[in-house]
Design a protein around this motif. Structure first.
Motif, PDB file in Angstrom:
ATOM      1  N   SER A   1       0.923  -1.418  -0.165  1.00  0.00           N
ATOM      2  CA  SER A   1       0.092   0.080  -0.055  1.00  0.00           C
ATOM      3  C   SER A   1       0.869   1.283  -0.203  1.00  0.00           C
ATOM      4  CB  SER A   1      -0.943  -0.102   1.281  1.00  0.00           C
ATOM      5  OG  SER A   1      -1.793  -1.130   0.953  1.00  0.00           O
ATOM      6  N   ALA A   2       1.941   1.187   0.688  1.00  0.00           N
ATOM      7  CA  ALA A   2       3.009   2.443   0.980  1.00  0.00           C
ATOM      8  C   ALA A   2       3.421   2.553  -0.494  1.00  0.00           C
ATOM      9  CB  ALA A   2       4.169   2.215   1.672  1.00  0.00           C
ATOM     10  N   ALA A   3       3.885   1.398  -1.136  1.00  0.00           N
ATOM     11  CA  ALA A   3       4.647   1.650  -2.451  1.00  0.00           C
ATOM     12  C   ALA A   3       3.501   2.000  -3.612  1.00  0.00           C
ATOM     13  CB  ALA A   3       5.068   0.351  -2.821  1.00  0.00           C
ATOM     14  N   GLU A   4       2.321   1.393  -3.421  1.00  0.00           N
ATOM     15  CA  GLU A   4       1.339   2.173  -4.569  1.00  0.00           C
ATOM     16  C   GLU A   4       0.846   3.435  -4.249  1.00  0.00           C
ATOM     17  OE1 GLU A   4      -1.907  -0.637  -3.889  1.00  0.00           O
ATOM     18  OE2 GLU A   4      -1.115  -2.431  -4.967  1.00  0.00           O
ATOM     19  N   SER A   5       0.860   3.999  -3.137  1.00  0.00           N
ATOM     20  CA  SER A   5       0.633   5.368  -2.605  1.00  0.00           C
ATOM     21  C   SER A   5       1.785   6.332  -3.219  1.00  0.00           C
ATOM     22  CB  SER A   5       0.569   5.590  -1.181  1.00  0.00           C
ATOM     23  OG  SER A   5      -0.601   5.080  -0.727  1.00  0.00           O
TER      24      SER A   5
END
Length: 64
Positions: free
Chosen positions: A56-60
């Protein structure tokens, strides 16, 4: 001097083998196995959550 490959080492017997006959176990033995399996489920859930958070952090970061 020879080193054993990881695959050649004797493996420790698992606390519980999926599908094994459990009919001869006492209620206390079954409770102990449930505790072992629940601890493993908790460990797997924690790792899954950690990986999901990382994803999720990478996608954000890349959506910016």
């Amino acid at each position: 001097m020879s080193f054993l490959a990881d695959d050649d080492r004797p493996r420790k017997k698992a606390a519980h083998e999926i599908g094994e006959d459990i009919s001869s176990f006492s209620a206390d033995e079954l409770s102990a196995r449930i505790a072992v399996l629940q601890a493993e489920i908790d460990r797997l859930d924690a790792e899954k959550a950690r990986k999901s958070a990382g994803r999720s952090a990478a996608e954000s970061l890349f959506r910016r």
